[in-house]
Design a protein around this motif. Sequence first.
Motif, PDB file in Angstrom:
ATOM      1  N   SER A 180       0.822  -1.206   0.000  1.00  0.00           N
ATOM      2  CA  SER A 180       0.000   0.000   0.000  1.00  0.00           C
ATOM      3  C   SER A 180       0.859   1.260   0.000  1.00  0.00           C
ATOM      4  N   ILE A 181       2.104   1.144   0.473  1.00  0.00           N
ATOM      5  CA  ILE A 181       3.002   2.306   0.410  1.00  0.00           C
ATOM      6  C   ILE A 181       3.339   2.583  -1.056  1.00  0.00           C
ATOM      7  N   VAL A 182       3.626   1.516  -1.800  1.00  0.00           N
ATOM      8  CA  VAL A 182       3.915   1.661  -3.238  1.00  0.00           C
ATOM      9  C   VAL A 182       2.657   2.164  -3.947  1.00  0.00           C
ATOM     10  N   GLY A 183       1.502   1.612  -3.555  1.00  0.00           N
ATOM     11  CA  GLY A 183       0.226   2.079  -4.119  1.00  0.00           C
ATOM     12  C   GLY A 183       0.046   3.574  -3.880  1.00  0.00           C
ATOM     13  N   GLY A 184       0.464   4.013  -2.700  1.00  0.00           N
ATOM     14  CA  GLY A 184       0.382   5.432  -2.356  1.00  0.00           C
ATOM     15  C   GLY A 184       1.294   6.288  -3.230  1.00  0.00           C
TER      16      GLY A 184
ATOM     17  N   VAL B 268       4.231   2.895  10.391  1.00  0.00           N
ATOM     18  CA  VAL B 268       5.522   2.635  11.045  1.00  0.00           C
ATOM     19  C   VAL B 268       6.609   2.454   9.985  1.00  0.00           C
ATOM     20  N   ILE B 269       6.276   1.714   8.915  1.00  0.00           N
ATOM     21  CA  ILE B 269       7.257   1.493   7.833  1.00  0.00           C
ATOM     22  C   ILE B 269       7.603   2.822   7.158  1.00  0.00           C
ATOM     23  N   VAL B 270       6.589   3.668   6.915  1.00  0.00           N
ATOM     24  CA  VAL B 270       6.830   4.961   6.251  1.00  0.00           C
ATOM     25  C   VAL B 270       7.821   5.800   7.072  1.00  0.00           C
TER      26      VAL B 270
ATOM     27  N   THR C  89       3.048  19.950  -7.721  1.00  0.00           N
ATOM     28  CA  THR C  89       3.685  18.866  -8.490  1.00  0.00           C
ATOM     29  C   THR C  89       4.967  18.416  -7.806  1.00  0.00           C
ATOM     30  N   ALA C  90       5.760  19.385  -7.367  1.00  0.00           N
ATOM     31  CA  ALA C  90       7.028  19.052  -6.701  1.00  0.00           C
ATOM     32  C   ALA C  90       6.749  18.240  -5.433  1.00  0.00           C
ATOM     33  N   TRP C  91       5.685  18.599  -4.704  1.00  0.00           N
ATOM     34  CA  TRP C  91       5.357  17.873  -3.469  1.00  0.00           C
ATOM     35  C   TRP C  91       4.925  16.434  -3.779  1.00  0.00           C
ATOM     36  N   PHE C  92       4.053  16.284  -4.795  1.00  0.00           N
ATOM     37  CA  PHE C  92       3.550  14.951  -5.135  1.00  0.00           C
ATOM     38  C   PHE C  92       4.651  14.048  -5.695  1.00  0.00           C
ATOM     39  N   LYS C  93       5.652  14.649  -6.354  1.00  0.00           N
ATOM     40  CA  LYS C  93       6.692  13.816  -6.972  1.00  0.00           C
ATOM     41  C   LYS C  93       7.913  13.633  -6.072  1.00  0.00           C
ATOM     42  N   GLY C  94       7.950  14.375  -4.957  1.00  0.00           N
ATOM     43  CA  GLY C  94       9.082  14.241  -4.039  1.00  0.00           C
ATOM     44  C   GLY C  94       8.803  13.120  -3.055  1.00  0.00           C
ATOM     45  N   PHE C  95       9.858  12.465  -2.572  1.00  0.00           N
ATOM     46  CA  PHE C  95       9.621  11.336  -1.660  1.00  0.00           C
ATOM     47  C   PHE C  95       9.654  11.789  -0.202  1.00  0.00           C
ATOM     48  N   SER C  96       8.842  12.784   0.155  1.00  0.00           N
ATOM     49  CA  SER C  96       8.844  13.228   1.559  1.00  0.00           C
ATOM     50  C   SER C  96       7.988  12.277   2.389  1.00  0.00           C
ATOM     51  N   VAL C  97       8.265  12.254   3.702  1.00  0.00           N
ATOM     52  CA  VAL C  97       7.503  11.374   4.599  1.00  0.00           C
ATOM     53  C   VAL C  97       6.014  11.745   4.567  1.00  0.00           C
ATOM     54  N   GLU C  98       5.730  13.065   4.564  1.00  0.00           N
ATOM     55  CA  GLU C  98       4.324  13.519   4.581  1.00  0.00           C
ATOM     56  C   GLU C  98       3.603  13.046   3.316  1.00  0.00           C
ATOM     57  N   ARG C  99       4.287  13.173   2.188  1.00  0.00           N
ATOM     58  CA  ARG C  99       3.660  12.775   0.916  1.00  0.00           C
ATOM     59  C   ARG C  99       3.437  11.267   0.890  1.00  0.00           C
ATOM     60  N   ASN C 100       4.412  10.494   1.382  1.00  0.00           N
ATOM     61  CA  ASN C 100       4.245   9.032   1.401  1.00  0.00           C
ATOM     62  C   ASN C 100       3.103   8.622   2.326  1.00  0.00           C
TER      63      ASN C 100
END
Length: 451
Positions: A111-115, A369-371, A135-146
């Motif tokens: 589900s993390i990958v799905g996210g 927890v994984i995120v 766009t930058a937020w959605f494409k960046g791998f930040s913890v909040e975005r994940n």
Amino acid sequence: MTSSNTRETFGSRLGFVLAAAGAAVGLGNIWGFPTQAASNGGGAFLLVYLVLILVVAFPMLVVEMAIGRSGQANPVDSMRSLTANPTAKKAGAFVGWLGLSVPSAVLAFYSIVGGWIICFMLGAITDLLGMESATAWFKGFSVERNLFGTIVFYVLTILIVQGGVKQGIEKWSTRLMPALFVLFGVLFIYIIMQPGAIEGLQHYLVPDFDKIFDRKMILAAMGQGFFSLTIGGCSMLIYGSYLSKKENLPKMAMNVTLVDTGVAFIAGLVVLPAMFVAMNKGVQIYAADGSLLSSDTLVFTVLPLMFDSLGVFGQLFAIVFFLLLTIAALTSSISMLECPVALVSERFNTKRTSTSWVLGGLIALLSVVIVYNFGELFGLVATTATQYLQPTAALMFCLFGGWVWNRNAKLNELEQGFPEFRQSTFGKIWPWYVKFVCPILVATVIWASFG
């Protein structure tokens, strides 16, 4: 326990085939399969994969679906019902629990990958609308975005599962799966018209016969076949338990196998030419030694680069592509959540809606927890679930189906809906094949993953 009379079944054959194929069709087909093919000699991998799907995965799919349909219950109770021996019953329940741990563990990282995929899709939409910071937020791998993507993915999964078999899983699978094929078709036509695509197609479809007996490649193809059909993942057992006794089980299993393999094949037709198109535009894909660069994140790195290089059309196709991946991920995640939901709602007679939210919420906590500890946990959970838990569960289902389940009872189950099963060639070969050949092949996959 609910009696089997009140148990929901799929409303139509097509509904069952699309739901079960949807369970099997996931990121493994669209993300894993083309990546494996690209890393293992293209056409040679494809050829070996197709043979192994028929020789290894299909007979085991029949076992798993037959156990489910015979027990007409969740994995734990279905496994218990295969034998009258008290000790074997306990062992069966243990195997059922082991099997149940697979979809729960897989869902936690899946589900993390799905996210991520949902975020990439939203990023492609905001990109098209010219909203740069979003766009930058959605494409960046930040913890909040994940975290955001993961939660959205869980909510969608839970909303479908709470609807039950007919109103939830079947209704959505019969809409989402055809959409998947249509989107793939559109994407294929578009990509094949780009410069460099035909080379990619040749690499994929023309086998290099020197590579066909490469041990590493054969094991990769066998492992991919397993995960592709979610053998040992409990989804097929649970969907089998919702299958009417009037249906011809081997035929249904074959239909599921064909749809699933078809999707993997078509994904290769789209992704490999797309890689060569990207290479043509100067994107580096292979390292100097011919190995694939960043194979794990191929879908997230290479394809967006290709879409970016194609202007506005590329942005539209990026939306289509990530929508397609979201659909594939959801048709799998609903089957993973269905396994524990079926167990709890049958054992404790709980309402389906609340059970779906509570269990979905509990697995979601694990994902959170994984995120937050991504570096340490993500790879660990993914490897444990797919390389150790799933093949071990598959081996146990196989040994139970082959050795513990009485031969006569097994044949009687398959004769329902297929009266001439015992006389058919498949009916003569299958019982001993599942007893002797399949366990050896599965054990080989497990042994290779340690090697």
